[in-house]
Each structure stands twice: as C-alpha cells, then as structure tokens.
Design an enzyme around this catalytic site. Structure first.
Site, mmCIF file in Angstrom:
data_model
loop_
_atom_site.group_PDB
_atom_site.id
_atom_site.type_symbol
_atom_site.label_atom_id
_atom_site.label_comp_id
_atom_site.label_asym_id
_atom_site.label_seq_id
_atom_site.Cartn_x
_atom_site.Cartn_y
_atom_site.Cartn_z
ATOM 1 N N ASP A 22 -2.416 5.543 15.652
ATOM 2 C CA ASP A 22 -3.746 6.167 15.580
ATOM 3 C C ASP A 22 -3.898 7.342 16.531
ATOM 4 O O ASP A 22 -4.910 8.031 16.492
ATOM 5 C CB ASP A 22 -4.846 5.138 15.873
ATOM 6 C CG ASP A 22 -4.983 4.148 14.741
ATOM 7 O OD1 ASP A 22 -5.670 3.136 14.920
ATOM 8 O OD2 ASP A 22 -4.366 4.377 13.683
ATOM 9 N N LYS A 42 -14.022 0.744 17.737
ATOM 10 C CA LYS A 42 -14.261 0.517 16.293
ATOM 11 C C LYS A 42 -13.394 -0.637 15.799
ATOM 12 O O LYS A 42 -13.883 -1.560 15.133
ATOM 13 C CB LYS A 42 -13.923 1.767 15.504
ATOM 14 C CG LYS A 42 -13.834 1.564 13.987
ATOM 15 C CD LYS A 42 -13.502 2.808 13.223
ATOM 16 C CE LYS A 42 -12.050 3.066 13.042
ATOM 17 N NZ LYS A 42 -11.406 2.293 11.985
ATOM 18 N N ASN A 43 -12.104 -0.614 16.127
ATOM 19 C CA ASN A 43 -11.191 -1.597 15.560
ATOM 20 C C ASN A 43 -11.253 -2.965 16.235
ATOM 21 O O ASN A 43 -10.529 -3.878 15.841
ATOM 22 C CB ASN A 43 -9.766 -1.048 15.549
ATOM 23 C CG ASN A 43 -9.623 0.062 14.511
ATOM 24 O OD1 ASN A 43 -10.493 0.255 13.666
ATOM 25 N ND2 ASN A 43 -8.558 0.817 14.607
ATOM 26 N N CYS A 67 -5.002 4.185 0.491
ATOM 27 C CA CYS A 67 -5.837 5.223 1.105
ATOM 28 C C CYS A 67 -4.928 6.403 1.408
ATOM 29 O O CYS A 67 -3.743 6.401 1.083
ATOM 30 C CB CYS A 67 -6.503 4.691 2.376
ATOM 31 S SG CYS A 67 -5.381 4.575 3.747
ATOM 32 N N ARG A 111 -0.994 0.595 1.826
ATOM 33 C CA ARG A 111 -1.758 -0.410 2.600
ATOM 34 C C ARG A 111 -1.830 -1.760 1.871
ATOM 35 O O ARG A 111 -2.884 -2.256 1.534
ATOM 36 C CB ARG A 111 -3.168 0.100 2.899
ATOM 37 C CG ARG A 111 -3.278 1.494 3.444
ATOM 38 C CD ARG A 111 -2.802 1.626 4.874
ATOM 39 N NE ARG A 111 -3.614 0.929 5.847
ATOM 40 C CZ ARG A 111 -4.702 1.435 6.436
ATOM 41 N NH1 ARG A 111 -5.131 2.618 6.068
ATOM 42 N NH2 ARG A 111 -5.365 0.755 7.339
ATOM 43 N N ARG A 120 -16.689 8.083 10.592
ATOM 44 C CA ARG A 120 -16.344 6.663 10.453
ATOM 45 C C ARG A 120 -15.856 6.092 11.781
ATOM 46 O O ARG A 120 -16.000 4.903 12.045
ATOM 47 C CB ARG A 120 -15.239 6.498 9.405
ATOM 48 C CG ARG A 120 -15.650 6.848 8.002
ATOM 49 C CD ARG A 120 -14.587 6.464 7.020
ATOM 50 N NE ARG A 120 -14.135 5.098 7.297
ATOM 51 C CZ ARG A 120 -13.041 4.560 6.751
ATOM 52 N NH1 ARG A 120 -12.285 5.275 5.931
ATOM 53 N NH2 ARG A 120 -12.692 3.326 7.033
HETATM 54 C C1 EPZ Z 1 -5.187 -1.446 11.600
HETATM 55 O O1 EPZ Z 1 -5.026 -1.236 10.217
HETATM 56 C C2 EPZ Z 1 -6.190 -0.405 12.061
HETATM 57 N N1 EPZ Z 1 -7.467 -0.620 11.389
HETATM 58 C C3 EPZ Z 1 -5.650 0.988 11.757
HETATM 59 O O2 EPZ Z 1 -6.579 1.930 12.278
HETATM 60 C C4 EPZ Z 1 -4.307 1.170 12.471
HETATM 61 O O3 EPZ Z 1 -3.762 2.423 12.146
HETATM 62 C C5 EPZ Z 1 -3.338 0.049 12.053
HETATM 63 O O4 EPZ Z 1 -3.949 -1.248 12.286
HETATM 64 C C6 EPZ Z 1 -2.024 0.099 12.817
HETATM 65 O O5 EPZ Z 1 -2.287 0.002 14.196
HETATM 66 C C7 EPZ Z 1 -8.286 -1.605 11.836
HETATM 67 O O6 EPZ Z 1 -7.968 -2.336 12.763
HETATM 68 C C8 EPZ Z 1 -9.601 -1.754 11.123
HETATM 69 P P1 EPZ Z 1 -1.501 -2.879 9.604
HETATM 70 P P2 EPZ Z 1 -4.227 -2.340 9.338
HETATM 71 O O7 EPZ Z 1 -1.791 -4.025 8.707
HETATM 72 O O8 EPZ Z 1 -4.411 -3.681 9.906
HETATM 73 C C9 EPZ Z 1 1.976 -2.837 6.407
HETATM 74 C C10 EPZ Z 1 -7.924 3.840 12.249
HETATM 75 O O9 EPZ Z 1 -7.653 5.038 12.179
HETATM 76 N N2 EPZ Z 1 1.337 -4.036 5.833
HETATM 77 O O10 EPZ Z 1 -1.239 -3.149 11.045
HETATM 78 O O11 EPZ Z 1 -4.609 -2.134 7.907
HETATM 79 C C11 EPZ Z 1 1.113 -1.592 6.253
HETATM 80 O O12 EPZ Z 1 1.347 -1.004 4.995
HETATM 81 C C12 EPZ Z 1 -7.210 2.836 11.370
HETATM 82 O O13 EPZ Z 1 -8.780 3.339 13.046
HETATM 83 C C13 EPZ Z 1 1.935 -4.668 4.747
HETATM 84 O O14 EPZ Z 1 2.986 -4.240 4.241
HETATM 85 O O15 EPZ Z 1 -2.741 -1.883 9.530
HETATM 86 C C14 EPZ Z 1 1.588 -0.730 7.390
HETATM 87 O O16 EPZ Z 1 2.744 -0.039 6.988
HETATM 88 C C15 EPZ Z 1 -6.239 3.542 10.422
HETATM 89 N N3 EPZ Z 1 1.345 -5.782 4.232
HETATM 90 C C16 EPZ Z 1 1.957 -1.735 8.480
HETATM 91 O O17 EPZ Z 1 2.078 -3.007 7.820
HETATM 92 C C17 EPZ Z 1 0.199 -6.307 4.755
HETATM 93 O O18 EPZ Z 1 -0.291 -7.347 4.256
HETATM 94 C C18 EPZ Z 1 0.912 -1.883 9.584
HETATM 95 O O19 EPZ Z 1 -0.352 -2.009 8.959
HETATM 96 C C19 EPZ Z 1 -0.394 -5.650 5.866
HETATM 97 C C20 EPZ Z 1 0.201 -4.521 6.380
#
Ligand code: EPZ
Length: 419
Positions: free
Chosen positions: A306, A22-23, A117, A122, A398
C-alpha cells in the site's frame, strides 16, 4: 467527477494530524456483528469506506450512531438481514469481512462476490476454504457466497498464502466456534493485530497475536467493549513521502512508528532525517533532493504494497535509478502511465518498474485508478512544475480523510474542483 488541482513546487513544511486506520476500522466494524451487547469504536476516520460499511451494517438491522467526536456507537442485537448485496460490495471489496462474523453468530450469510478491481483479480478462495474448514457449508451461486452452519467447530488451518482479510474473516469466525482453531501462515499486519485486540476486549480468547500462528479458543458469546482504532500507518507514510518528495519537513502527529519500520528505513535510505517519539514521526530533508531507493513489496513486516505507488512517485524525481518490484498484486502499476504523462522516466518489465529520476516533472491532467494510485498522483503533483489536475478523486476519498485540507496545512497549493 470531482478533481483535485495542485500547483507544484512548494517544499512542504508543517504538522499534520493522522487519522484512524482505514484497514483496521473496517474489520473492527464487521466484528461488532459478533457482540451480544452494544459497543463503541473511537478514532474512526471520516472516510467513504467507513460510511459504506455503516450503510452495509445498517441494512442488516444494526443500529449505528456516529457522534461528534468521531466515535461510532454500534448495537447489532437487532441484526436480522444477513446479506451483503452486490450494489454495496461492488463499491467496497472489504464488505466481505461480514462473512465470517455472520456465519459464526447467526449461522447464515449471503455475501456478494467482490469481483476484481483495478489492482488485481482479488480472489476470495482462502476466505471460503477457511470457513469450510470450520464446518460451514459454502456454495457460490448467482454471484453470491452462500454460507450456512449450525455451530462452527475449531480446526487447524494453514493459509495457502498470506491474506489480510482472509485471516481476519477466519479469526472472527473462530472466536465463537466450538473448540480451538489454529491459523498458520496468518497475516501479521498491524491492522490484524488491532482487530485481534478488539476481539480480546470483547471476551475472545486469542494467542499468538502479531505472529504468523494464531490460536483461538472459541467462547459461547462476546460482550460489548470500547475500542480505539490505531493510527493509519499508510496515511502516515503517505504524508512522510509528501515531505520527502518536496524536499521539505513534515511532522506527523497522533501516529506511531513501531509498525512502519520498513517504510522509515526506506525514507532514511533516500536521505531523509527521521525523528520519532511516542506519538509522532518527523521527516526533514534539509532541502536535499531525495535519493532513489529499491522497493520489494511483501506481507508485514516487509515493505507494504500500500506504500508502493507513493514511493514510485518519489523515485520519479529522486537522484539515480530506483527499481520497484510489486510482489503482492498482479496489476498494481496503473499509476505508472499517469506518472509518464508528467514526464517521469519509467519502464515496466513484468512485476518491476525501473525508474530513472528526472530533475523536473511538468504538470498535466491525469486520472486516478485506485486508492493508493490516486495518492501517488497527488504526491507527484506536489513536485511537478505548474498545475496537475487529478481526476476521479473519489478513489482518494475512500482512504484519505480531508487530504487537500491536510496538505494545504503543510503549505501545498491544492484545491478541489467539483464536477
Ligand atoms: C488488504 O486487502 C488491504 N485491504 C489492502 O489495502 C492491502 O493492499 C492488502 O491487504 C495487502 O496488504 C483491507 O485490509 C481492507 P490480501 P486484501 O488478501 O485482504 C491473494 C488499500 O489500499 N489472495 O492480503 O484483499 C490476493 O489476490 C487496500 O487500503 C488470494 O489469492 O488483500 C493477493 O495477491 C488495497 N486468495 C494476495 O493474496 C484469497 O482468498 C494478498 O491479498 C485472498 C487473497
């Protein structure tokens, strides 16, 4: 709302085919906006998030056809409406992945802020900051990210923290920028690698793939390509935990083991026998009760957030005490109180969940709150005595293709009840 009912107590035994990741497919679908020619993507999982992304691209004028072999044919040459509206983005945060490609290709993007969420606030500041570094004018007004640019220009960007979709957005934008872009502290997740490899197939020039420093030499255009999406390592891990929690044996086919070593190591620590090959992973508990394990989530190649909820379920019935520390998201313990309804002995202390394994959990009505939490609750239902009904299973659809059919194929007593 539909619910899934599981009658627990059956050790799973059998073979399951893993779907595409998915990701990985979500950013790769966004990347098709960059192409000057038609493209096709193979091994696409049949998931609600994929349908949502196809709807989002379709609204922009992209032509998409899904064929009978789960291959998507995409032609983005007619894309004219460079907007990701709130009504779609609110259902899937990953919609933000169209931001980078739209700005790079068309110089314009209006993308609704995803909002928070269940698992955290996020924020998307890193996405915005990266595009500004590439020369885009970005403002946030009326709940939308409005980005405009003539032609992006290469920059040296150091991410404040490791962000998967943040890295992916900037990577995609940089492929058409003038000059060279360096992204330091980039995410190294296998799904980022899959996206980068798809971009290479489209004619992008990227080095450092799979490392924390990506170097992109911008090109004038990207051509079409065919790309096969990699197997889903999180779906794989979820089914392996299903084998472990029920003290059974599961053979996961059409998957790979080289990008999930942290998870396999933890499964071996809990007493599983793991056998791997080119396209399969087999877990065999030999009928033994799992031993509790300690988990610390962190960016790849460390243990993936995850898979945290799935191991929380495993620890609930394991021998001993397991401590789970969630270091990536600030609120990813929504499944804990639902597990407690099944009789789990868990204490939450900030980012840590201390779990004392019990010999038996008992089924009860519980509620899913987010995608991986819902998988965790289904896993717990597999081993809880009696019936467990998991409500709000739209969360699970999803990210898991036909989960009840796949689990039934492994011997689980599981069925879906319509509203
Ligand atoms: C991706 O989300 C995945 N989704 C998530 O999978 C996964 O849990 C996550 O990466 C971590 O591996 C997809 O790829 C579609 P991050 P993402 O940006 O990119 C902070 C699932 O279950 N952050 O890596 O949104 C954020 O708050 C989903 O399949 C900022 O502060 O996650 C978090 O604490 C859930 N500012 C950390 O970084 C930003 O601009 C990591 O988030 C971006 C992120």
């Amino acid at each position: 709302m539909a619910k899934i009912v599981i009658s627990g107590g059956v050790p799973l035994n059998g073979e399951v085919w893993i779907s595409g990741a998915k990701n990985a497919v979500l950013p790769i679908l966004a990347a098709t906006l960059l192409a000057d020619e038609p493209m096709s993507i193979g091994n696409v999982p049949h998931l609600h998030d994929v349908t949502t992304t196809m709807e989002l691209l379709g609204q922009m004028g992209v032509q998409l056809v899904l064929d009978e072999r789960m291959k998507i044919h995409v032609d983005s040459r007619q894309a004219r409406h460079w907007v990701a509206p709130y009504d779609l983005v609110k259902t899937m945060r990953a919609s933000i992945l169209v931001l980078g490609p739209l700005v790079a290709k068309y110089g314009s993007a209006d993308v609704s802020l995803p909002g928070g969420c269940a698992i955290g606030s996020r924020p998307v500041d890193q996405h915005i900051r990266g595009l500004q570094a590439l020369g885009a004018k970005v403002s946030v007004e009326n709940g939308y990210i409005r980005a405009r640019a003539d032609r992006l220009k290469g920059a040296h960007i150091v991410m404040d923290m490791v962000t998967v979709t943040g890295t992916e957005n900037i990577l995609m934008a940089a492929t058409l920028a003038r000059g060279t872009t360096v992204i330091e502290n980039a995410a190294q997740e296998p799904e980022v690698v899959d996206l980068a490899r798809c971009l290479l197939a489209m004619g992008a020039q990227i080095s450092g793939i799979g490392t924390s420093t990506l170097v992109i030499d911008g090109v004038e255009r990207l051509h079409g390509a065919h790309y096969e999406v990699q197997p889903d390592r999180i779906e794989t891990g979820t089914f392996l935990v299903a084998g472990a929690i029920t003290s059974g044996r599961v053979l996961a086919k059409r998957t790979r083991s080289d990008n999930m070593q942290a998870v396999l190591q933890k499964l071996e620590e809990c007493g599983a026998e793991i056998n791997t090959g080119a396209d399969f992973i087999e877990i065999d508990m030999k009928g033994r009760r799992p031993r509790a394990v300690n988990i610390d989530t962190a960016p790849y190649p460390a243990f993936p957030t995850d898979m945290q909820a799935q191991f929380a379920a495993l620890n609930c019935v394991a021998e001993g005490v397991g401590v789970i520390t969630e270091n990536v998201f600030e609120n990813r313990f929504m499944h804990i109180q639902e597990l407690q309804r099944l009789g789990a002995d868990i204490r939450v202390d900030g980012a840590r969940a201390i779990i004392h394994g019990v010999t038996e959990m008992t089924g009860a009505p519980i509620m899913a709150t987010d995608l991986r939490a819902s998988a965790c609750l289904v896993l717990a239902g597999l081993v809880a005595k009696g019936d467990t009904s998991v409500d709000r299973v739209y969360h699970i659809d999803r990210g898991y293709e036909c989960i009840e059919e796949k689990l039934s194929g492994l011997g689980a007593r599981i069925r879906r009840l319509a509203n």
